[in-house]
Design a protein around this motif. Sequence first.
Motif, PDB file in Angstrom:
ATOM      1  N   THR A   1       0.827  -1.208   0.000  1.00  0.00           N
ATOM      2  CA  THR A   1       0.000   0.000   0.000  1.00  0.00           C
ATOM      3  C   THR A   1       0.860   1.257   0.000  1.00  0.00           C
ATOM      4  O   THR A   1       0.579   2.219  -0.734  1.00  0.00           O
ATOM      5  CB  THR A   1      -0.930   0.005   1.228  1.00  0.00           C
ATOM      6  OG1 THR A   1      -1.712  -1.199   1.235  1.00  0.00           O
ATOM      7  CG2 THR A   1      -1.860   1.204   1.187  1.00  0.00           C
TER       8      THR A   1
ATOM      9  N   ALA B   1      -6.931   3.427   0.645  1.00  0.00           N
ATOM     10  CA  ALA B   1      -7.776   3.305   1.837  1.00  0.00           C
ATOM     11  C   ALA B   1      -8.052   1.841   2.162  1.00  0.00           C
ATOM     12  O   ALA B   1      -8.005   1.432   3.338  1.00  0.00           O
ATOM     13  CB  ALA B   1      -9.087   4.057   1.629  1.00  0.00           C
ATOM     14  N   THR B   2      -8.311   1.042   1.123  1.00  0.00           N
ATOM     15  CA  THR B   2      -8.574  -0.384   1.342  1.00  0.00           C
ATOM     16  C   THR B   2      -7.329  -1.093   1.866  1.00  0.00           C
ATOM     17  O   THR B   2      -7.410  -1.904   2.802  1.00  0.00           O
ATOM     18  CB  THR B   2      -9.030  -1.046   0.032  1.00  0.00           C
ATOM     19  OG1 THR B   2     -10.190  -0.381  -0.463  1.00  0.00           O
ATOM     20  CG2 THR B   2      -9.349  -2.521   0.259  1.00  0.00           C
TER      21      THR B   2
ATOM     22  N   LEU C   1      -4.785   0.179   3.553  1.00  0.00           N
ATOM     23  CA  LEU C   1      -4.518   0.582   4.938  1.00  0.00           C
ATOM     24  C   LEU C   1      -5.504  -0.083   5.897  1.00  0.00           C
ATOM     25  O   LEU C   1      -5.120  -0.531   6.986  1.00  0.00           O
ATOM     26  CB  LEU C   1      -4.606   2.107   5.067  1.00  0.00           C
ATOM     27  CG  LEU C   1      -3.498   2.900   4.360  1.00  0.00           C
ATOM     28  CD1 LEU C   1      -3.766   4.389   4.470  1.00  0.00           C
ATOM     29  CD2 LEU C   1      -2.129   2.564   4.937  1.00  0.00           C
ATOM     30  N   ALA C   2      -6.771  -0.163   5.485  1.00  0.00           N
ATOM     31  CA  ALA C   2      -7.780  -0.800   6.340  1.00  0.00           C
ATOM     32  C   ALA C   2      -7.493  -2.287   6.520  1.00  0.00           C
ATOM     33  O   ALA C   2      -7.589  -2.827   7.630  1.00  0.00           O
ATOM     34  CB  ALA C   2      -9.169  -0.596   5.735  1.00  0.00           C
TER      35      ALA C   2
ATOM     36  N   GLN D   1      -7.145   6.541  -4.444  1.00  0.00           N
ATOM     37  CA  GLN D   1      -7.510   6.739  -3.045  1.00  0.00           C
ATOM     38  C   GLN D   1      -8.277   5.540  -2.498  1.00  0.00           C
ATOM     39  O   GLN D   1      -8.104   5.156  -1.329  1.00  0.00           O
ATOM     40  CB  GLN D   1      -8.339   8.013  -2.908  1.00  0.00           C
ATOM     41  CG  GLN D   1      -7.531   9.289  -3.132  1.00  0.00           C
ATOM     42  CD  GLN D   1      -8.396  10.522  -3.214  1.00  0.00           C
ATOM     43  OE1 GLN D   1      -9.621  10.463  -3.070  1.00  0.00           O
ATOM     44  NE2 GLN D   1      -7.774  11.667  -3.468  1.00  0.00           N
TER      45      GLN D   1
END
Length: 252
Positions: A112, A240-241, A243-244, A236
């Motif tokens: 990521t 975001a995915t 990192l989640a 983005q």
Amino acid sequence: MNFADVLLLSGSGFVAGAINALAGGGTIFTFSALLAIGLPAVTANATSAVSVLPGQIASTFAYRREIGRAFRRLLPFSLVSAVGGILGGLLLLNTDEGAFRALVPFLILFATVLFMIAPRIASLGERMASRRQTNAPGPLATGLQGLVAIYGGYFGAGMGIMMLASLSLTEGRDFHALNAAKNWLACIMQGLAVIVFIVSGAIDYGAVAIVAMAGILGGWGSVAVGRLVPQHIIRQFVIATGLALSTWYFVA
């Protein structure tokens, strides 16, 4: 495998196919979905690699003319990619399941972060390329590609971004030449790693069929997505995915 598992794998494959065609980073989705349905981490990684390979081959075929023109220049990269892909695949199969499962959040986070800084990597590669007197692969670029190949055979997510650093040293600012070389080398390293996985029996073929078919549809449908959704929104979403998911695997 129940209906919910099939739905999850289909969705991840479709999204990964579209994301890979538009921005890269789709392996994060397929690998995570395969883990979520209960596959062991090593099997999930090997299965994900097999699942995304058909789309990678199709993308490479589309660049066959550019690859043909650059074939001799890419030969050193091709050789180290072949060796690195095999070594990475063997390394994965010889990693303890518990140890690899513990590495998962770090690997996803690493992929990521690479995706986040990809524009900076490309810019750095272009500046380095502009200072070279020749576009023939030097020891630095070839060695870097070898390390990328080992990583690609071992995990794969983010390897395309890593190749921007090594390939920009020889392909410069020509987007089509850079993308063609990246796809060609990715096919070599992942293709040979996949052979290692198949011979070892570390593949769930039912999952492969679902993810691969959905991935092909996602890649085809990405044309419409690309026209409707700006690329920075897609980037983005992937960041975001990623990192989640890395956070989830750190605490799970």
